[in-house]
Design an enzyme around this catalytic site. Structure first.
Site, PDB file in Angstrom:
ATOM      1  N   CYS A   1      40.151 -10.575  27.774  1.00 24.83           N
ATOM      2  CA  CYS A   1      41.020 -10.192  29.078  1.00 24.83           C
ATOM      3  C   CYS A   1      39.925  -9.713  30.155  1.00 24.83           C
ATOM      4  O   CYS A   1      40.103 -10.121  31.439  1.00 24.83           O
ATOM      5  CB  CYS A   1      41.817  -8.969  28.639  1.00 24.83           C
TER       6      CYS A   1
ATOM      7  N   GLY B   1      48.023 -28.643  30.713  1.00 26.66           N
ATOM      8  CA  GLY B   1      49.033 -28.202  31.415  1.00 26.66           C
ATOM      9  C   GLY B   1      49.392 -27.014  30.996  1.00 26.66           C
ATOM     10  O   GLY B   1      50.651 -26.537  31.627  1.00 26.66           O
TER      11      GLY B   1
ATOM     12  N   HIS C   1      67.064  -5.212  51.236  1.00 28.17           N
ATOM     13  CA  HIS C   1      67.199  -6.464  52.252  1.00 28.17           C
ATOM     14  C   HIS C   1      66.120  -5.918  53.297  1.00 28.17           C
ATOM     15  O   HIS C   1      66.050  -4.807  53.738  1.00 28.17           O
ATOM     16  CB  HIS C   1      68.709  -6.379  52.970  1.00 28.17           C
TER      17      HIS C   1
HETATM   18  C1  LIG Z   1      41.300 -17.665  31.138  1.00 31.47           C
HETATM   19  C2  LIG Z   1      42.240 -16.682  30.403  1.00 31.47           C
HETATM   20  C3  LIG Z   1      43.273 -15.828  31.383  1.00 31.47           C
HETATM   21  C4  LIG Z   1      44.106 -15.171  30.757  1.00 31.47           C
HETATM   22  N1  LIG Z   1      45.039 -14.440  31.741  1.00 31.47           N
HETATM   23  C5  LIG Z   1      45.802 -13.468  31.088  1.00 31.47           C
HETATM   24  C6  LIG Z   1      46.531 -12.712  31.760  1.00 31.47           C
HETATM   25  O1  LIG Z   1      46.766 -12.823  33.239  1.00 31.47           O
HETATM   26  N2  LIG Z   1      47.703 -11.964  31.491  1.00 31.47           N
HETATM   27  C7  LIG Z   1      47.488 -11.688  29.811  1.00 31.47           C
HETATM   28  O2  LIG Z   1      48.116 -10.878  29.542  1.00 31.47           O
HETATM   29  N3  LIG Z   1      46.532 -12.289  29.075  1.00 31.47           N
HETATM   30  C8  LIG Z   1      45.960 -13.213  29.622  1.00 31.47           C
HETATM   31  N4  LIG Z   1      44.909 -14.052  28.907  1.00 31.47           N
HETATM   32  C9  LIG Z   1      44.859 -13.644  27.287  1.00 31.47           C
HETATM   33  C10 LIG Z   1      44.254 -12.499  27.027  1.00 31.47           C
HETATM   34  O3  LIG Z   1      43.204 -12.403  27.489  1.00 31.47           O
HETATM   35  C11 LIG Z   1      44.254 -12.344  25.630  1.00 31.47           C
HETATM   36  O4  LIG Z   1      45.640 -12.447  24.893  1.00 31.47           O
HETATM   37  C12 LIG Z   1      43.710 -10.933  24.863  1.00 31.47           C
HETATM   38  O5  LIG Z   1      42.306 -10.656  25.634  1.00 31.47           O
HETATM   39  C13 LIG Z   1      43.682 -10.728  23.483  1.00 31.47           C
HETATM   40  O6  LIG Z   1      43.239  -9.584  23.028  1.00 31.47           O
HETATM   41  P1  LIG Z   1      42.365  -9.582  21.472  1.00 31.47           P
HETATM   42  O7  LIG Z   1      42.196  -8.353  21.642  1.00 31.47           O
HETATM   43  O8  LIG Z   1      43.332 -10.461  20.684  1.00 31.47           O
HETATM   44  O9  LIG Z   1      41.102 -10.440  21.550  1.00 31.47           O
HETATM   45  P2  LIG Z   1      40.098 -10.561  22.648  1.00 31.47           P
HETATM   46  O10 LIG Z   1      40.266  -9.944  24.023  1.00 31.47           O
HETATM   47  O11 LIG Z   1      39.757 -12.092  22.804  1.00 31.47           O
HETATM   48  O12 LIG Z   1      38.785 -10.004  22.066  1.00 31.47           O
HETATM   49  C14 LIG Z   1      38.276 -10.267  20.669  1.00 31.47           C
HETATM   50  C15 LIG Z   1      36.876  -9.872  20.822  1.00 31.47           C
HETATM   51  O13 LIG Z   1      36.260 -10.026  19.427  1.00 31.47           O
HETATM   52  C16 LIG Z   1      35.132 -10.340  19.477  1.00 31.47           C
HETATM   53  N5  LIG Z   1      34.603 -11.179  18.208  1.00 31.47           N
HETATM   54  C17 LIG Z   1      34.967 -11.995  17.679  1.00 31.47           C
HETATM   55  N6  LIG Z   1      34.809 -12.155  16.549  1.00 31.47           N
HETATM   56  C18 LIG Z   1      33.957 -11.307  16.234  1.00 31.47           C
HETATM   57  C19 LIG Z   1      33.069 -10.844  15.112  1.00 31.47           C
HETATM   58  N7  LIG Z   1      33.210 -11.515  13.817  1.00 31.47           N
HETATM   59  N8  LIG Z   1      32.375  -9.617  14.999  1.00 31.47           N
HETATM   60  C20 LIG Z   1      32.329  -8.908  16.200  1.00 31.47           C
HETATM   61  N9  LIG Z   1      32.901  -9.169  17.083  1.00 31.47           N
HETATM   62  C21 LIG Z   1      33.691 -10.362  17.303  1.00 31.47           C
HETATM   63  C22 LIG Z   1      34.963 -11.215  20.596  1.00 31.47           C
HETATM   64  O14 LIG Z   1      33.568 -11.315  21.092  1.00 31.47           O
HETATM   65  C23 LIG Z   1      35.962 -10.615  21.642  1.00 31.47           C
HETATM   66  O15 LIG Z   1      35.253  -9.781  22.467  1.00 31.47           O
HETATM   67  C24 LIG Z   1      44.231 -14.760  29.386  1.00 31.47           C
HETATM   68  C25 LIG Z   1      43.091 -15.416  28.565  1.00 31.47           C
HETATM   69  C26 LIG Z   1      42.404 -16.430  29.137  1.00 31.47           C
HETATM   70  C27 LIG Z   1      41.305 -17.183  28.383  1.00 31.47           C
END
Ligand SMILES: Cc1cc2nc3c(=O)[nH]c(=O)nc-3n(C[C@H](O)[C@H](O)[C@H](O)COP(=O)(O)OP(=O)(O)OC[C@H]3O[C@@H](n4cnc5c(N)ncnc54)[C@H](O)[C@@H]3O)c2cc1C
Length: 452
Positions: free
Chosen positions: A43, A176, A435
């Site tokens: 994010c 898409g 409005h």
């Molecule tokens: C281009 C793009 C645009 C987006 N726009 C939006 C939006 O506008 N609004 C929205 O709500 N969501 C959006 N998202 C989705 C959102 O970013 C994700 O849903 C969110 O970041 C998920 O959070 P998370 O904690 O699951 O994982 P992440 O934020 O992906 O964090 C996972 C972390 O774990 C680390 N990691 C992985 N494996 C290991 C390991 N074995 N050891 C140590 N560290 C590790 C990675 O480096 C990463 O930093 C977007 C995603 C992308 C790709």
């Protein structure tokens, strides 16, 4: 048995950071977190935040055209990518530091390295160090995948788009989904010649079809060459750029190709199979409603579970996990009627069921108004917005609300409260209009345009 930590979190993204902070600062647990790349996760570093800043950057061109139509003596030059990129990098550094400071203040110990799981309570760090924890939370997110076509390694994904040294003059975006469509609009707005291939019949599959059709029309009007039922078959580096052969046999050369063809959960090599954890589709970690896996000490939240892949969902899942495990209050996040936005130009704001989804489950009434909004219409711009409610015929409850308009993301956050509360069409109607606004249509649509 004494453990080194009460909780070890793998992944410093949206879900992991929230869970680690709350468990440590509010529940007094001894917490550690491992992050292998940059704190903040997708994010902050290569998702929502840099993308939204690019959306802002790209919207100024059209704004200045409108401003001129309103009487301003204004001209816009070319977009300077290095200037923007320099500021973006500083902003991301600032945010990453803020995340690190928050964790430090909360008393979370951070390991800046990869972590994998050795057994139900043991974590192995890339440095070779091994630590134990009573609970392990996997919050490793996902990563973009490229299709298996010849020359695919010539293409970039959303991970690389933020780090380009210069903007390409022309780009092919393949895909898409929301990321593909958002970047098509962003790059088009920044002055790049954009072609987009999508193998299906309409972009943004799964969203309300009337809404996605309007967005695709608007994208085409803005100059994006949208080719549906088409896909990249092969890529080849030539002197003039990347030569792409498409599945219909055509060829064209682009400066850059970006695949936005899906993301997959980040579970490779984590050590889960050895624990007897069978992974789901695409490697997702199966969990119950409390985000618990089949191994009782191991939990997973966020994109790695492939439920709803959005930042606020990962955050809520992380917070619910802490409530359940560290406060003894079993809490599950309700994945129903999660509002969301697609930051295309115009935006899509959506909550609840699409017309197609609702019609497949019950008799419905559809209220929908597509019109030229005052602001852009005055400027002579040929663009439309959509305000739409999908209503249950039997209960009169609003099952879905779909908005296509500038700032639709802001609007749907508020409409989402009413829909989540179970508001009926009569309750929408009882709310007085504001409005003149675009959103007043949501409370003034008297007659259904369709019933099923
Ligand atoms: C281009 C793009 C645009 C987006 N726009 C939006 C939006 O506008 N609004 C929205 O709500 N969501 C959006 N998202 C989705 C959102 O970013 C994700 O849903 C969110 O970041 C998920 O959070 P998370 O904690 O699951 O994982 P992440 O934020 O992906 O964090 C996972 C972390 O774990 C680390 N990691 C992985 N494996 C290991 C390991 N074995 N050891 C140590 N560290 C590790 C990675 O480096 C990463 O930093 C977007 C995603 C992308 C790709």
């Amino acid at each position: 048995m004494a453990f080194d930590y009460d909780l070890f979190v793998i992944g410093g993204g949206s879900g992991g950071v929230r869970a680690a902070r709350l468990a440590s600062s509010e529940a007094g647990a001894k917490v550690a977190l491992a992050e292998e790349f940059r704190m903040g996760g997708t994010c902050v570093i290569r998702g929502c935040v840099p993308k939204k800043l690019m959306v802002f950057a790209s919207s100024y061109r059209e704004m200045t055209v409108d401003a001129a139509a309103y009487g301003w003596d204004i001209n816009i030059g070319d977009f300077n990518w290095p200037t923007f990129k320099g500021k973006l990098d500083l902003e991301l550094d600032r945010l990453e530091n803020a995340y690190r400071n928050t964790l430090a203040r909360a008393g979370v110990e951070v390991f800046n390295e990869r972590a994998t799981i050795d057994d139900a309570h043991t974590i192995k760090l890339a440095s070779g160090k091994t630590v134990t924890a009573k609970h392990i939370l996997i919050a490793t997110g996902g990563y973009p995948v490229k299709p298996d076509v010849p020359g695919a390694d010539l293409a970039i994904t959303s991970n690389e788009i933020f780090n380009l040294k210069e903007l390409p003059k022309s780009v092919l975006i393949v895909g898409g989904g929301f990321i593909a469509c958002e970047f098509a609009c962003i790059l088009n707005g920044l002055g790049v010649k954009v072609t987009q291939f999508y193998r299906g019949e309409q972009i943004l599959r799964g969203f309300d079809l009337e809404a996605t059709s309007m967005i695709s029309d608007e994208m085409v009007k803005q100059g994006i060459k949208l080719r549906l039922d088409d896909n990249a078959a092969s890529l080849e580096q030539t002197d003039g750029g990347i030569l792409v052969t498409d599945t219909q046999g055509g060829t064209e050369t682009y400066d850059q190709v970006m695949f936005a063809t899906g993301r997959t959960p980040n579970t490779n090599g984590l050590g889960l199979e050895a624990l007897g954890l069978e992974l789901g589709r695409g490697g997702a970690i199966p969990v119950d409603k409390f985000s618990q896996t089949k191994v009782p000490s191991i939990f997973a939240v966020g994109d790695v579970t492939n439920r709803i892949n959005l930042t606020p969902v990962a955050i809520r899942e992380g917070a619910a996990f802490v409530e359940t495990i560290f406060h003894g209050r079993p809490t599950s996040f309700d994945h129903d009627q999660v509002p969301s936005a697609v930051f295309t130009q115009p935006e899509l704001g959506t909550v609840g069921m699409s017309e197609e989804e609702a019609a497949a489950s019950e008799a419905i009434e559809v209220y929908s108004a597509a019109f030229k909004p005052m602001q852009s219409s005055f400027a002579g711009r040929d663009s439309k917005v959509l305000m739409k409610l999908v209503v249950s015929k039997a209960t009169q409850r609003v099952l879905g609300c779909h908005i296509v308009a500038d700032q639709a993301g802001e609007m749907i956050q508020l409409a989402g409260i009413a829909v989540k509360m179970g508001a009926t069409k009569a309750q929408f109607d009882a709310t007085c209009a504001v409005h003149p606004t675009m959103a007043e249509e949501l409370v003034t649509m008297k007659t259904p345009v369709r019933t099923t």
